[in-house]
Design an enzyme around this catalytic site. Structure first.
Site, PDB file in Angstrom:
ATOM      1  N   SER A   1      28.888  41.095  44.714  1.00 50.25           N
ATOM      2  CA  SER A   1      30.263  40.956  44.245  1.00 50.25           C
ATOM      3  C   SER A   1      30.431  41.427  42.810  1.00 50.25           C
ATOM      4  CB  SER A   1      30.757  39.520  44.404  1.00 50.25           C
ATOM      5  OG  SER A   1      29.762  38.613  44.084  1.00 50.25           O
TER       6      SER A   1
ATOM      7  N   HIS B   1      31.879  43.834  51.018  1.00 47.06           N
ATOM      8  CA  HIS B   1      32.076  42.613  50.232  1.00 47.06           C
ATOM      9  C   HIS B   1      32.903  41.591  51.003  1.00 47.06           C
ATOM     10  CE1 HIS B   1      33.818  40.432  46.526  1.00 47.06           C
ATOM     11  NE2 HIS B   1      32.633  39.954  46.806  1.00 47.06           N
TER      12      HIS B   1
ATOM     13  N   GLU C   1      36.075  43.857  51.594  1.00 44.01           N
ATOM     14  CA  GLU C   1      36.208  45.110  50.842  1.00 44.01           C
ATOM     15  C   GLU C   1      35.093  46.060  51.284  1.00 44.01           C
ATOM     16  OE1 GLU C   1      38.091  44.262  46.508  1.00 44.01           O
ATOM     17  OE2 GLU C   1      36.296  43.089  46.923  1.00 44.01           O
TER      18      GLU C   1
ATOM     19  N   ASN D   1      38.067  40.834  42.907  1.00 38.09           N
ATOM     20  CA  ASN D   1      37.538  40.073  41.771  1.00 38.09           C
ATOM     21  C   ASN D   1      38.043  40.620  40.439  1.00 38.09           C
ATOM     22  OD1 ASN D   1      36.221  38.125  43.188  1.00 38.09           O
ATOM     23  ND2 ASN D   1      34.240  39.168  43.193  1.00 38.09           N
TER      24      ASN D   1
HETATM   25  P1  NAD Z   1      22.416  32.387  48.066  1.00 41.24           P
HETATM   26  O1  NAD Z   1      21.587  32.105  46.888  1.00 41.24           O
HETATM   27  O2  NAD Z   1      23.170  31.285  48.708  1.00 41.24           O
HETATM   28  O3  NAD Z   1      21.497  33.015  49.208  1.00 41.24           O
HETATM   29  C1  NAD Z   1      20.552  34.023  48.991  1.00 41.24           C
HETATM   30  C2  NAD Z   1      19.485  33.914  50.064  1.00 41.24           C
HETATM   31  O4  NAD Z   1      18.624  35.027  49.926  1.00 41.24           O
HETATM   32  C3  NAD Z   1      18.632  32.669  49.950  1.00 41.24           C
HETATM   33  O5  NAD Z   1      18.566  32.028  51.192  1.00 41.24           O
HETATM   34  C4  NAD Z   1      17.286  33.197  49.527  1.00 41.24           C
HETATM   35  O6  NAD Z   1      16.194  32.424  50.056  1.00 41.24           O
HETATM   36  C5  NAD Z   1      17.296  34.578  50.125  1.00 41.24           C
HETATM   37  N1  NAD Z   1      16.383  35.527  49.499  1.00 41.24           N
HETATM   38  C6  NAD Z   1      15.895  35.540  48.234  1.00 41.24           C
HETATM   39  N2  NAD Z   1      15.083  36.600  48.075  1.00 41.24           N
HETATM   40  C7  NAD Z   1      15.044  37.257  49.257  1.00 41.24           C
HETATM   41  C8  NAD Z   1      14.352  38.403  49.727  1.00 41.24           C
HETATM   42  N3  NAD Z   1      13.560  39.108  48.941  1.00 41.24           N
HETATM   43  N4  NAD Z   1      14.520  38.774  51.008  1.00 41.24           N
HETATM   44  C9  NAD Z   1      15.324  38.057  51.839  1.00 41.24           C
HETATM   45  N5  NAD Z   1      15.995  36.962  51.427  1.00 41.24           N
HETATM   46  C10 NAD Z   1      15.856  36.565  50.163  1.00 41.24           C
HETATM   47  O7  NAD Z   1      23.385  33.566  47.651  1.00 41.24           O
HETATM   48  P2  NAD Z   1      24.839  33.913  48.221  1.00 41.24           P
HETATM   49  O8  NAD Z   1      25.839  33.093  47.524  1.00 41.24           O
HETATM   50  O9  NAD Z   1      24.775  33.913  49.690  1.00 41.24           O
HETATM   51  O10 NAD Z   1      25.022  35.388  47.695  1.00 41.24           O
HETATM   52  C11 NAD Z   1      24.417  36.487  48.323  1.00 41.24           C
HETATM   53  C12 NAD Z   1      25.123  37.751  47.907  1.00 41.24           C
HETATM   54  O11 NAD Z   1      26.486  37.668  48.290  1.00 41.24           O
HETATM   55  C13 NAD Z   1      25.136  38.000  46.412  1.00 41.24           C
HETATM   56  O12 NAD Z   1      25.034  39.370  46.185  1.00 41.24           O
HETATM   57  C14 NAD Z   1      26.500  37.480  45.978  1.00 41.24           C
HETATM   58  O13 NAD Z   1      26.979  38.110  44.829  1.00 41.24           O
HETATM   59  C15 NAD Z   1      27.334  37.873  47.161  1.00 41.24           C
HETATM   60  N6  NAD Z   1      28.549  37.094  47.340  1.00 41.24           N
HETATM   61  C16 NAD Z   1      28.554  35.759  47.191  1.00 41.24           C
HETATM   62  C17 NAD Z   1      29.729  35.046  47.402  1.00 41.24           C
HETATM   63  C18 NAD Z   1      29.764  33.554  47.284  1.00 41.24           C
HETATM   64  O14 NAD Z   1      30.856  32.987  47.200  1.00 41.24           O
HETATM   65  N7  NAD Z   1      28.648  32.871  47.323  1.00 41.24           N
HETATM   66  C19 NAD Z   1      30.896  35.731  47.758  1.00 41.24           C
HETATM   67  C20 NAD Z   1      30.849  37.111  47.921  1.00 41.24           C
HETATM   68  C21 NAD Z   1      29.671  37.783  47.713  1.00 41.24           C
END
Ligand code: NAD
Length: 693
Positions: free
Chosen positions: A436, A457, A469, A507
């Site tokens: 994001s 996204h 997105e 965003n």
């Molecule tokens: P999160 O921390 O909840 O989850 C990430 C997961 O990835 C964890 O389960 C972790 O164990 C795993 N992980 C770590 N290293 C890894 C690897 N090498 N291989 C495979 N898995 C691995 O994060 P999130 O909130 O789900 O965010 C993930 C992505 O989505 C980010 O890029 C974030 O910017 C984007 N995003 C998040 C939101 C939100 O509201 N949380 C919204 C839109 C986009």
């Protein structure tokens, strides 16, 4: 229960074989296809050149002609159903509404009422068979019949309030006459759908059956072998005006909380109608027609209908076949788990990898919960869960047509993950990041094939937030963007195409709004007043509550990223935000952020605050949208409005941020921004793009 089948003509439609009696729908360009069999007349609605029936003027006129014949030569029974696999009917055809005057609308409605009244008055038993959805005017046709058979999976609803209207073809008096009037009003006031079992419980559906037993169910009704409660039993209690007044007061206060009268007049008009005429169907009928025609003229309804068509446009962008069967998701956290579960639910084969095992297990429970929320049957749930495979070793990578990376928001980590994919991905497969706040141009160097790398996204939670997105960087191939948009369509999300700009569109526009709220708090304005002002404008929740919901750590990260990447003055990042994040008070997920969430969702309600409070929050959002249009981050004003409504809930009754800007007047907004700049600083400098609006 209904096992016998007496040699019907079944329409073979792939997996769906619809019992249509003697009728072979689909031929010619008439909407209704008629056939007589054993003295039962079948009227099958199957409009030409569309996959979903909509109740148009032509459909009603053609129905009138059929009713003429039935009045002259009454059959033993009449069966009405749809010949489309997609369902019964999606409601009225609202396309023509825009060009109609209030009087023309009233005339058209009167004609429609006359036909449905005649249908309701036929002496033979009239039976409506509903599979899929019977919505709006579709449901009104079903209600004009004596009996309703629901094929498993059928749903019934009046979504008119979502278009700033209420039912207009008799629903306001036929539904309360059939089922408990308070339940009827709830359905009409909320626009929610009653799925099969609920519909039976309410008394909306008399019989529930499988498609293959439809014929037997019809015969049982005709042979008078079905018992049912006397329709309208519960309605009698509300024949007393005082009882209605009491119930109406409760409805008004509940409705006011979710749909304030100033913003959403339709549900309030419906309550008024029912309170006044709830014991007099004839009076209710005339009042319904006048009220519907008046509502059609309101800005709210015009804007909500505009939003409906914006949504259709985004859907159309994703309609074609995506060629993506197998999806591999990397990272089973907050986002990855939902993306994987949702895609499996919508028919994709999904493998899901993570470095930890625990999140993989949790994803399966999450998927089950989403299936339940979506009213999937146990068989559909089992099939969805079968399609979702935890895959800690990444075996699915080599088979995947699309890999969605949803790993933590760190460039190094994402790059490492991409490097490990080289030589493993299938020829032609696409890699998409859910990032994001990182720039694709900074990540693409690590991707196995930069041309087949893009952003996808999603918003949190994926199962509820419709927008996605689809982000391209300079080198993303057109075909990749097209397929990603279609993938979104295939999993029932709305794609909007954007470019690799800091914060992309949503965003970029939303962050200054959230940051300004924090500046206001730093100035001493109470958070409740800030949130209440945003809600009064029409936002679904205030910016302080929203920040807590998104997660203050994520807000801080996005704010830092935008501040460093954008060549624009931004609100200062609040010390209070940093302190909260450092203390671990990251919002809803931690139980505490700006609000205390331990007792549930906060409901701020406090009037007051500085006189420029609302504009200080809303206008920077508009200003950023204009900047994104000028920078070609997003293709059009319409897409901008749709994206902001479907990703952030931006006041739908205002028709979107750009529509609101035009309605208020570009000059007035420029003047106000100048004024805010004088008072509060350069973050309010109007974007040069306003000149092009
Ligand atoms: P999160 O921390 O909840 O989850 C990430 C997961 O990835 C964890 O389960 C972790 O164990 C795993 N992980 C770590 N290293 C890894 C690897 N090498 N291989 C495979 N898995 C691995 O994060 P999130 O909130 O789900 O965010 C993930 C992505 O989505 C980010 O890029 C974030 O910017 C984007 N995003 C998040 C939101 C939100 O509201 N949380 C919204 C839109 C986009």
């Amino acid at each position: 229960m209904f096992g016998s089948n007496t040699g019907p003509v079944l329409r073979n439609l792939g997996e769906t074989r619809l019992e249509c009696g003697p009728v072979r729908p689909g031929a010619g360009d008439t909407a209704w296809h008629q056939g007589r069999d054993d003295d039962i007349v079948w009227l099958v609605l199957d409009q030409a050149d569309t996959s979903i029936n909509k109740v148009s003027r032509d459909v009603i006129q053609a129905l009138a002609a059929e009713v003429d014949k039935l009045e002259r030569d009454p059959p033993r029974a009449l069966v009405i159903r749809s010949g489309k696999p997609a369902g019964f009917a999606a409601g009225a055809d609202i396309k023509g509404f825009n060009d109609m005057s209030r009087d023309q609308m009233s005339d058209l409605l009167r004609q429609g009422h006359e036909v449905l009244d005649r249908l309701a008055a036929l002496e033979c038993p009239t039976i409506c068979v509903v599979h899929g959805a019977a919505l709006g005017a579709g449901l009104e046709i079903a209600l004009a019949c004596d009996w309703r058979i629901a094929v498993q999976g059928a749903s019934f609803g009046f979504p008119e309030v979502k278009l700033g209207l209420h039912p207009g073809l008799g629903g306001t008096f036929r539904l309360p006459a059939l089922i408990d009037p308070t339940e009827a009003m709830t359905l009409m006031l909320t626009g929610k759908t009653a799925h099969t079992d609920k519909a039976e419980k309410l008394g909306l559906a008399d019989v529930i059956t499988q498609e293959r037993h439809v014929r037997a169910a019809i015969e049982a009704i005709v042979a008078d072998k079905i018992d049912r409660d006397q329709p309208g039993l519960k309605a009698r209690a509300f024949n007393l005006a005082s009882a209605r007044t009491l119930a109406a007061q409760r409805m008004r206060s509940e409705t006011q909380k979710k749909a304030p009268k100033d913003h959403y007049p339709a549900p309030h008009a419906l309550i008024d109608l029912w309170e006044k005429h709830g014991d007099d169907p004839a009076a209710m009928q005339s009042a319904e027609i006048e009220s519907f025609a008046a509502l059609l003229d309101t800005e709210t309804s015009k804007n909500l209908r505009r939003v409906f068509f914006l949504q259709q446009d985004l859907k159309n962008d994703g309609r074609e076949e995506d060629g993506i069967r197998q999806v591999h998701v990397i990272g089973a956290g907050a986002m990855g788990a939902e993306i994987a579960a949702w895609a499996a639910l919508k028919g994709k084969s999904v493998t899901l990898g993570d470095v930890e095992l625990e999140p993989l297990g949790k994803t399966v429970s999450l998927a089950r919960k989403i299936c339940k929320d979506q009213h999937l049957s146990s068989i559909e749930t089992r099939n969805a869960l079968d399609r979702l495979m935890p895959d800690p070793k990444g075996y699915g990578i080599a088979q995947a047509d699309l890999i969605v990376e949803a790993a933590p928001e760190t460039a190094d980590l994402k790059e490492k993950i991409y490097s490990a994919l080289s030589d493993k991905m299938k020829e032609g497969a696409i890699l998409a990041s859910n990032t994001s706040s990182l720039r694709l141009k900074d990540l693409r160097g690590a991707a196995p094939d930069a041309g087949r790398f893009a952003g996808l996204h999603f918003f949190n939670p994926v199962s509820k937030m419709k927008l996605v997105e689809v982000v391209r960087h300079d080198g993303t191939e057109d075909e990749v963007v097209d397929r990603l948009a279609r993938f979104c369509g295939a999993i029932d999300r709305l794609p909007v195409r954007v470019t690799d700009y800091p914060g992309f569109l949503v965003n970029r526009a939303l962050t200054p709004y959230l940051m300004e709220a924090m500046v206001l708090m730093d100035e001493g304005v109470e958070k409740e007043k800030i949130d209440a002002a945003a809600i009064a404008f029409g936002m679904p929740m205030g910016p302080v509550t929203l920040s807590d919901q998104v997660g203050l750590d994520i807000c801080l990260h996005v704010a830092e990223s935008l501040t460093s990447h954008l060549d624009k003055s931004m609100p200062a990042i609040s010390d209070r935000l940093r302190e909260k994040v450092e203390a671990g008070d990251t919002g809803k997920k931690a139980g505490r952020g700006f609000y205390d969430w331990s007792k549930g969702t906060p409901h701020p309600d406090a009037a007051g605050g500085p006189d420029d409070l609302t504009d200080r929050m809303i206008l920077p959002m508009l200003n950023a949208c204009v900047e994104c249009l000028r920078q070609n981050v997003v293709g059009s004003v319409d897409e901008t409005d749709a994206a902001m409504i479907f990703a952030t809930g931006f006041a739908p009754f205002r028709g979107g941020p750009m529509h609101y800007a035009r309605t208020r007047g570009v000059d007035a907004i420029l003047q106000r921004l100048d004024d805010l700049q004088d008072r509060h600083g350069d973050r309010f400098v109007p974007d040069p793009g306003w000149q092009d609006l």
